[in-house]
Write an enzyme that holds these catalytic residues in place. Structure first.
Site, PDB file in Angstrom:
ATOM      1  N   SER A   1       0.835  -1.209   0.000  1.00  0.00           N
ATOM      2  CA  SER A   1       0.000   0.000   0.000  1.00  0.00           C
ATOM      3  C   SER A   1       0.865   1.252   0.000  1.00  0.00           C
ATOM      4  CB  SER A   1      -0.902   0.007   1.227  1.00  0.00           C
ATOM      5  OG  SER A   1      -1.593  -1.218   1.311  1.00  0.00           O
TER       6      SER A   1
HETATM    7  C1  LIG Z   1      -3.321  -3.983  -0.362  1.00  0.00           C
HETATM    8  S1  LIG Z   1      -2.767  -5.622  -0.162  1.00  0.00           S
HETATM    9  C2  LIG Z   1      -2.139  -5.610   1.506  1.00  0.00           C
HETATM   10  C3  LIG Z   1      -0.829  -4.935   1.664  1.00  0.00           C
HETATM   11  C4  LIG Z   1      -0.026  -5.462   2.821  1.00  0.00           C
HETATM   12  N1  LIG Z   1      -0.603  -5.157   4.099  1.00  0.00           N
HETATM   13  C5  LIG Z   1       1.428  -4.998   2.762  1.00  0.00           C
HETATM   14  O1  LIG Z   1       1.915  -4.386   3.714  1.00  0.00           O
HETATM   15  O2  LIG Z   1       2.073  -5.292   1.751  1.00  0.00           O
HETATM   16  C6  LIG Z   1      -4.272  -6.536   0.070  1.00  0.00           C
HETATM   17  C7  LIG Z   1      -4.017  -8.005   0.346  1.00  0.00           C
HETATM   18  O3  LIG Z   1      -5.239  -8.602   0.752  1.00  0.00           O
HETATM   19  C8  LIG Z   1      -5.193  -9.948   0.332  1.00  0.00           C
HETATM   20  N2  LIG Z   1      -6.541 -10.526   0.405  1.00  0.00           N
HETATM   21  C9  LIG Z   1      -7.567 -10.403  -0.468  1.00  0.00           C
HETATM   22  N3  LIG Z   1      -8.642 -11.100  -0.038  1.00  0.00           N
HETATM   23  C10 LIG Z   1      -8.276 -11.671   1.133  1.00  0.00           C
HETATM   24  C11 LIG Z   1      -8.936 -12.513   2.052  1.00  0.00           C
HETATM   25  N4  LIG Z   1     -10.198 -12.903   1.881  1.00  0.00           N
HETATM   26  N5  LIG Z   1      -8.254 -12.920   3.143  1.00  0.00           N
HETATM   27  C12 LIG Z   1      -6.965 -12.539   3.357  1.00  0.00           C
HETATM   28  N6  LIG Z   1      -6.286 -11.743   2.514  1.00  0.00           N
HETATM   29  C13 LIG Z   1      -6.933 -11.314   1.413  1.00  0.00           C
HETATM   30  C14 LIG Z   1      -4.618  -9.862  -1.057  1.00  0.00           C
HETATM   31  O4  LIG Z   1      -4.107 -11.104  -1.492  1.00  0.00           O
HETATM   32  C15 LIG Z   1      -3.562  -8.795  -0.874  1.00  0.00           C
HETATM   33  O5  LIG Z   1      -2.308  -9.349  -0.620  1.00  0.00           O
END
Ligand SMILES: C[S@@+](CC[C@H](N)C(=O)[O-])C[C@H]1O[C@@H](n2cnc3c(N)ncnc32)[C@H](O)[C@@H]1O
Length: 398
Positions: free
Chosen positions: A57
Site C-alpha cells: 500500500s
Molecule cells: C493492499 S494488499 C495488503 C498490503 C499489505 N498489508 C502490505 O503491507 O504489503 C491486500 C491483500 O489482501 C489480500 N486478500 C484479499 N482477499 C483476502 C482474504 N479474503 N483474506 C486474506 N487476505 C486477502 C490480497 O491477497 C492482498 O495481498
C-alpha cells in the site's frame, strides 16, 4: 520517505515514526529500485486478468492507518491482507517483544514471499497464515486490534467475535460507493463506534466475503452505473436512454473542486439522497457525448438517478476541463431538469453544513442480532451483517 510522511502530517506519533524508520521498505519489494521503494506510491505485486490483486500500500495510507489503529506495546494484533509483509513488520515493531502479530493472506504464494521478506528484515515475531481472512483467525483470538488492509463491504461477525472487549477494528469499509478507512471501538453493548474515518482506495476482499461487482454496464454507451446495494435498483435501459437524451447544463452554485467530489459531496449525496448514483466511463465512449465524462475511460462522477418506474432521468456533475471554472451539472432525460434542481439543492445543503468530508462523519455499526436503543441518525446504511448509522457530530442537518 519518513521525513516526508512526517512533514505531511501522515506520521504523527513517535511510535509510528520509529517503526517506519526501523523497517526497510525495499526489503519487502525485492527487485525494485530504491527510489521506487521509497516513493510515496502503492506498488502492485500481483495481478489477475490485468487487475492488481495484491500490492504494497501507499506509505501515506499505511501511516494514516497505523495512526488510526493506535497500537500499543504488548498488544495482540491480527492483520488481514499480509501482502508483502511490510505492514506486518511495522506492526511487529509497534507491539514490541511482548506483543504478537498474526497476518493472514488468501494466497499461499504471497504468504511464502512475505515470510522471505520478513526474514530478510530480521523480523521473526510475525505469525503468517494462509487462509481466508473473512473468518479472521480464531486460534490467536482475542485480539486487541484487528486491521484489514483490504477493502470490505461489511463488518463480519467473525472479526467481532475475535476482538477483545474494548478492542479496535480498523477496516477500509465500503459506504455507498465510498471506501472509508474506519477505526471502530467495540463497546460493552456489542456495538462498534467509529473513532476516526479517512478516505482510502484498497483492493477488495476475495473469498467468502467478496462482493459482487457493484457496477451495471449500460449497453452501448461505455458507462457503468453504480447505485447503493441497499437502495432501489433502477432499470439500466431507462438510465441509458436518459443519458443519451441531454437536456442542458447548469452551473454549480456552491464551489465544488474535483477533489471534493468523491468523499466530500459524493459521500454526502449517497448518505442523504435515495437516488444517489455514480457513473463510470468503462471504455472509450462511442455513443455518449463527452459532455458527461470528458476525462474518458477510467473517470467517473456522482449524480442522481430517477427511481425505478418513475419518469426516467439523470443529473450528474461534469468533472474535467477547466479547473477554475465552476463545475456544471448535466441534466439528461425527461426528468433530468427536476433531478438537476434536486442535485443542486443537495449541494447547497452540503455547503450549508460546511462541506463535510470523510473525516467529519462518525459511524455506529450495530451487528445483526444486537438490540440497542440508539438516537435517530442522519443516515442508515443496511448491510448483511450490520446496520451502519451515520452522523455528522456538531452539525445540524436539515
Ligand atoms: C493492499 S494488499 C495488503 C498490503 C499489505 N498489508 C502490505 O503491507 O504489503 C491486500 C491483500 O489482501 C489480500 N486478500 C484479499 N482477499 C483476502 C482474504 N479474503 N483474506 C486474506 N487476505 C486477502 C490480497 O491477497 C492482498 O495481498
Amino acid at each position: 520517505m519518513v521525513d516526508a510522511l512526517r512533514d505531511a502530517g501522515r506520521v504523527c506519533s513517535a511510535a509510528v515514526e520509529e517503526a517506519f524508520r526501523a523497517v526497510p521498505r525495499h526489503l519487502f519489494l525485492p527487485g525494485l529500485g530504491l527510489a521506487e521503494a521509497y516513493a510515496d506510491e502503492a506498488v502492485a505485486v500481483q495481478f489477475a486478468g490485468g487487475v492488481a490483486t495484491s500490492s504494497a500500500s501507499q506509505p501515506s495510507m499505511v501511516a494514516i492507518m497505523l495512526e488510526q489503529l493506535d497500537v500499543r506495546p504488548g498488544q495482540r494484533v491480527l492483520e488481514i491482507g499480509a501482502g508483502t509483509g511490510y505492514n506486518a513488520a511495522l506492526l511487529a515493531r509497534l507491539v514490541g517483544p511482548t506483543g504478537a502479530v498474526t497476518s493472514v493472506d488468501i494466497d499461499e504464494d504471497l504468504i511464502d514471499r512475505a515470510a522471505v521478506h520478513l526474514a530478510s528484515a530480521g523480523v521473526d515475531r510475525v505469525e503468517l497464515v494462509a487462509g481466508d481472512g473473512a473468518l479472521g483467525h480464531a486460534p490467536g483470538a482475542p485480539y486487541d486490534r484487528i486491521v484489514l488492509t483490504v477493502g470490505s463491504d461489511d463488518v463480519r461477525p467473525e472479526w467481532l467475535a475475535q476482538l477483545a472487549p474494548g478492542g479496535r477494528l480498523l477496516l477500509p469499509l465500503a459506504v455507498r460507493g465510498s471506501q472509508l478507512s474506519t477505526a471502530f471501538d467495540l463497546g460493552p453493548d456489542g456495538v462498534l463506534r467509529s473513532h476516526s474515518v479517512r478516505s482510502c482506495a484498497f483492493i477488495r476482499l476475495r473469498g467468502a466475503a467478496a462482493s459482487p461487482d457493484a457496477n451495471t454496464c449500460l449497453d452501448g454507451i461505455g458507462v457503468a452505473l453504480q447505485v447503493p446495494a441497499d437502495g432501489p435498483q433502477p432499470d439500466a435501459a431507462a438510465v441509458a436512454g436518459a443519458l443519451a437524451d441531454p437536456r442542458g447544463h447548469r452551473d454549480c452554485t456552491v464551489p465544488l473542486g474535483s477533489v471534493d467530489v468523491w468523499d466530500g459531496f459524493g459521500l454526502w449525496l449517497a448518505l442523504t439522497e435515495p437516488g444517489a448514483c455514480r457513473l463510470l466511463a468503462v471504455e472509450p465512449q462511442t455513443a455518449l457525448p463527452d459532455d458527461l465524462l470528458p476525462l474518458g475511460a477510467g473517470s467517473g462522477t456522482v449524480g442522481l438517478v430517477a427511481a425505478p418506474g418513475a419518469v426516467p432521468g439523470v443529473a450528474a456533475v461534469v468533472l474535467g476541463g477547466d479547473d477554475r471554472a465552476p463545475l456544471r451539472v448535466r441534466a439528461s432525460g425527461p426528468s433530468g431538469d427536476a433531478l438537476a434542481e434536486r442535485l443542486l439543492a443537495t449541494l447547497e445543503r452540503w455547503g450549508a453544513v460546511e462541506r463535510p468530508g470523510a473525516p467529519d462523519w462518525r459511524f455506529v455499526a450495530v451487528p445483526r442480532g444486537i438490540d440497542v436503543d440508539l438516537p435517530e441518525r442522519a443516515a442508515v446504511v443496511d448491510k448483511r451483517h450490520c446496520r451502519l448509522l451515520a452522523d455528522l457530530p456538531g452539525r445540524t442537518i436539515v
